[in-house]
Design an enzyme around this catalytic site. Structure first.
Site, mmCIF file in Angstrom:
data_model
loop_
_atom_site.group_PDB
_atom_site.id
_atom_site.type_symbol
_atom_site.label_atom_id
_atom_site.label_comp_id
_atom_site.label_asym_id
_atom_site.label_seq_id
_atom_site.Cartn_x
_atom_site.Cartn_y
_atom_site.Cartn_z
ATOM 1 N N ASP A 1 -2.915 -1.424 -5.820
ATOM 2 C CA ASP A 1 -4.164 -2.155 -5.993
ATOM 3 C C ASP A 1 -3.992 -3.312 -6.972
ATOM 4 O O ASP A 1 -3.066 -3.326 -7.790
ATOM 5 C CB ASP A 1 -5.259 -1.219 -6.522
ATOM 6 C CG ASP A 1 -5.932 -0.418 -5.417
ATOM 7 O OD1 ASP A 1 -5.732 -0.751 -4.239
ATOM 8 O OD2 ASP A 1 -6.662 0.533 -5.743
ATOM 9 N N LYS B 1 -8.150 -4.754 -3.650
ATOM 10 C CA LYS B 1 -9.570 -4.847 -3.340
ATOM 11 C C LYS B 1 -10.278 -5.230 -4.630
ATOM 12 O O LYS B 1 -10.291 -4.471 -5.592
ATOM 13 C CB LYS B 1 -10.113 -3.524 -2.810
ATOM 14 C CG LYS B 1 -9.424 -3.037 -1.541
ATOM 15 C CD LYS B 1 -9.943 -1.694 -1.095
ATOM 16 C CE LYS B 1 -11.265 -1.813 -0.390
ATOM 17 N NZ LYS B 1 -11.176 -2.503 0.903
ATOM 18 N N MET C 1 -18.029 -2.264 -12.970
ATOM 19 C CA MET C 1 -18.297 -3.395 -12.072
ATOM 20 C C MET C 1 -19.704 -3.953 -12.284
ATOM 21 O O MET C 1 -20.447 -4.200 -11.329
ATOM 22 C CB MET C 1 -18.087 -2.974 -10.612
ATOM 23 C CG MET C 1 -16.658 -2.550 -10.313
ATOM 24 S SD MET C 1 -16.425 -1.835 -8.675
ATOM 25 C CE MET C 1 -16.864 -0.114 -8.990
#
Length: 247
Positions: A35, A56, A168
């Protein structure tokens, strides 16, 4: 190790926080699917493996999840030892269970390897205990981005009596702030914003629920950032901190 996929948490970024079990898996890996948020320094544990980037990132061009599934399956069916290396912990906002279930349904053996999640590591490096007797009786981990983009139950979170750790959340600071205030959380509730948790470039901003959006703009806060919201965000336990910061 044939026809097996390891779903491995690489931790928050500091390569020294990699677990021994993760190192064992990487040592045996023939293919490592990595990742974006994984520190490349951890790849020293798999010098002979093929490295495949399947990043991602919110707001960026990302590898489709279906493609990742099929690629893991293809390599596993070739008899290769595959490591899917994820930032943090594979089962905390990492789709680890989704990937494990999909692979299992296709007859592939899977092993999950926990990693230290960024919310824990970021708080600790800033001297913040996520739970504290008489102050915070628990901790709630949430992501500001939901699969269907539906709003979180901010009222329930505001009244939970636990420390909130929001992943996030940089792009949704106004929504987080408004939701928690409307849900009854006090405007002077301490907030800590931790950018690039555990890395040398980590930055820390202490604020309050009322002023956090304004302060984040002035600070030029960027993703990836962890938000710690609650009374413990005002704590700074020096014993937790690296000697370099205490000097």
């Amino acid at each position: 190790m044939n026809a097996k996929v390891w779903l491995v948490g690489a931790g928050p970024g500091d390569p020294e926080l990699l677990t021994l079990k993760a190192v064992k898996a990487l040592n045996q890996a023939e293919v490592v699917m990595i990742d974006d948020l994984v520190n490349p320094a951890v790849l020293e544990h798999c010098p002979g493996a093929r490295i495949v980037s399947v990043g991602k990132r919110g707001g960026c061009r990302s590898t489709p999840q279906d493609f990742i599934h099929r690629l893991m399956l293809r390599y596993a069916r070739q008899g290769k030892c595959v490591v899917r290396l994820k930032g943090g912990d594979p089962c905390i906002f990492g789709r680890g269970s989704e990937e494990a279930n999909w692979l299992g349904a296709h007859g592939i053996e899977v092993e999950l390897v926990n990693g230290i999640t960024a919310g824990l590591a970021g708080a600790t490096t800033c001297g913040i205990p996520l739970t504290l007797r008489g102050v915070a009786r628990g901790v709630t981990l949430v992501t500001a981005h939901t699969q269907d983009d539906s709003p979180l139950n901010w009222q329930a979170l505001a009244q939970s009596g636990t420390t909130l750790v929001v992943y996030m959340g940089v792009a949704k600071l106004p929504e987080i702030q408004a939701g928690l205030l409307a849900g009854g959380m006090k405007a002077d509730t301490p907030v800590a914003m931790i950018e690039n948790a555990s890395l040398p470039e980590q930055r820390e901003l202490r604020s309050s629920l009322l002023t956090m959006e304004h302060d984040a703009i002035a600070f030029a806060l960027k993703s990836p950032t962890i938000l710690v919201i609650g009374a413990v965000a005002a704590v700074d336990v020096q014993a937790y901190l690296p000697l370099a910061r205490q000097a």
